[in-house]
Design an enzyme around this catalytic site. Structure first.
Site, mmCIF file in Angstrom:
data_model
loop_
_atom_site.group_PDB
_atom_site.id
_atom_site.type_symbol
_atom_site.label_atom_id
_atom_site.label_comp_id
_atom_site.label_asym_id
_atom_site.label_seq_id
_atom_site.Cartn_x
_atom_site.Cartn_y
_atom_site.Cartn_z
ATOM 1 N N ASP A 124 -7.651 -1.438 5.329
ATOM 2 C CA ASP A 124 -6.222 -1.145 5.529
ATOM 3 C C ASP A 124 -5.366 -2.050 4.639
ATOM 4 O O ASP A 124 -5.753 -3.187 4.363
ATOM 5 C CB ASP A 124 -5.883 -1.363 7.010
ATOM 6 C CG ASP A 124 -4.581 -0.703 7.408
ATOM 7 O OD1 ASP A 124 -3.992 0.038 6.587
ATOM 8 O OD2 ASP A 124 -4.132 -0.939 8.548
ATOM 9 N N ASN A 152 -5.162 11.038 8.227
ATOM 10 C CA ASN A 152 -4.704 10.839 6.834
ATOM 11 C C ASN A 152 -4.345 12.149 6.131
ATOM 12 O O ASN A 152 -3.625 12.151 5.131
ATOM 13 C CB ASN A 152 -5.762 10.108 5.996
ATOM 14 C CG ASN A 152 -5.879 8.631 6.310
ATOM 15 O OD1 ASN A 152 -6.930 8.025 6.090
ATOM 16 N ND2 ASN A 152 -4.818 8.022 6.834
HETATM 17 C C1 FPP Z 1 -5.517 2.173 3.962
HETATM 18 O O1 FPP Z 1 -4.428 1.685 3.265
HETATM 19 C C2 FPP Z 1 -6.529 2.811 3.158
HETATM 20 C C3 FPP Z 1 -6.816 4.157 3.135
HETATM 21 C C4 FPP Z 1 -6.043 5.164 3.888
HETATM 22 C C5 FPP Z 1 -7.906 4.715 2.379
HETATM 23 C C6 FPP Z 1 -9.001 3.807 1.913
HETATM 24 C C7 FPP Z 1 -9.320 4.203 0.539
HETATM 25 C C8 FPP Z 1 -9.737 3.396 -0.452
HETATM 26 C C9 FPP Z 1 -10.037 1.985 -0.243
HETATM 27 C C10 FPP Z 1 -9.868 3.898 -1.840
HETATM 28 C C11 FPP Z 1 -11.030 4.685 -2.211
HETATM 29 C C12 FPP Z 1 -12.182 4.763 -1.287
HETATM 30 C C13 FPP Z 1 -13.455 4.865 -1.699
HETATM 31 C C14 FPP Z 1 -14.568 4.998 -0.711
HETATM 32 C C15 FPP Z 1 -13.800 4.824 -3.127
HETATM 33 P P1 FPP Z 1 -3.001 2.258 3.629
HETATM 34 O O2 FPP Z 1 -2.642 3.257 2.601
HETATM 35 O O3 FPP Z 1 -2.986 2.783 5.031
HETATM 36 O O4 FPP Z 1 -2.136 0.985 3.509
HETATM 37 P P2 FPP Z 1 -0.770 0.653 4.274
HETATM 38 O O5 FPP Z 1 -1.111 0.596 5.736
HETATM 39 O O6 FPP Z 1 -0.399 -0.672 3.721
HETATM 40 O O7 FPP Z 1 0.196 1.727 3.936
#
Ligand code: FPP
Length: 251
Positions: free
Chosen positions: A21, A69
């Site tokens: 996250d 998501n």
């Molecule tokens: C959370 O950050 C992350 C995600 C929703 C997706 C995770 C994806 C990756 C790490 C990239 C690619 C994955 C792979 C397996 C190659 P957020 O967007 O919710 O952050 P925020 O809470 O700060 O908005």
């Protein structure tokens, strides 16, 4: 459960699961678009997978995309799908070299055909690897998984293949997406949020949790090892007394 001691003398968990996250907040802090946060997040994925493999953690599960998501802006969802495709394509040689088997949990039928294609070929290519199992949660949500398992059980019972008296905890676990893995011993969540967000709800019954303020793009080998060290200091009693679990008084 602990696996054997790792090279650094750590009591390693057999299964580590991570809620990655903070990509969006990382990007905002840097004055960059959210999608750049996801790109940097993919780098952390690489680093943590390599570190887990190097240390000898047998199961690593990453929450890459939740059912919820899908509600994000179309452009962001599409960036995440492209990143996933890129990751699977680029990392295949390393997965093969290091004996990593890829698995997925979630409703993968909801993924775009291009992602399903590369997923299917990566799953098949790595199927026989035995050194580490890397599982990606894709279109995954814990309640959704539990409901799908309950539906499968009800269908088997309706067909007369399963006696309701045989629906034990073990049988139920066997109908979950995670039937091939042990329950997570350690669940890590980055970015300062302290909640489970529909991740591995059934499987986390006895997991240890490590919450860190570090945002996922800044989470690498050093932070992963810190979380493992924190795990190794915890006393897990599984509802028993300390004397029962450590009769020799080791703790
Ligand atoms: C959370 O950050 C992350 C995600 C929703 C997706 C995770 C994806 C990756 C790490 C990239 C690619 C994955 C792979 C397996 C190659 P957020 O967007 O919710 O952050 P925020 O809470 O700060 O908005």
């Amino acid at each position: 459960m602990r696996s054997k001691e790792g090279s650094g003398g750590l009591a390693l968990p057999r299964h580590v699961a991570i809620i990655m996250d903070g990509n969006g907040r990382w990007a905002k802090q840097q004055g960059l678009p959210r999608t750049e946060g996801h790109h940097r997040g993919a780098r952390s994925v690489r680093e943590v997978v390599a570190c887990a493999r190097e240390l000898g953690v047998p199961f690593l599960t990453l929450y890459a995309f939740s059912v919820e998501n899908w509600g994000r802006p179309v452009a962001e969802v599409s960036t995440l799908m492209s990143l996933l495709q890129e990751f699977l394509f680029n990392e295949l040689p390393l997965m093969l070299k290091h004996g990593i088997r890829l698995r997925v949990i979630g409703e993968t039928s909801a993924m775009p055909p291009a992602v399903r294609g590369v997923l299917a070929s990566t799953l098949a290519a790595t199927e026989k690897n035995t050194d580490m199992t890397l599982t990606l949660g894709l279109s995954y949500a814990g309640r959704n998984e539990i409901v799908r398992a309950a539906r499968k059980i009800a269908e088997e019972a309706a067909r007369g293949e399963l006696n309701p008296a045989d629906v034990t905890e073990e049988a139920f676990s066997g109908h979950l997406d995670t039937s091939y893995m042990p329950d997570p011993d350690l669940i890590i969540r980055t970015s300062g949020e302290v909640r489970i967000s529909n991740f591995l709800l059934w499987q986390s019954a006895y997991a240890e949790f490590v919450f860190t303020d570090v945002l996922w793009p800044d989470f690498g080998k050093a932070e992963f090892i810190l979380a493992l060290e924190e795990f190794s200091r915890r006393n897990r009693r599984f509802g028993l007394t300390g004397e029962q679990v450590w009769p020799q008084g080791a703790r």
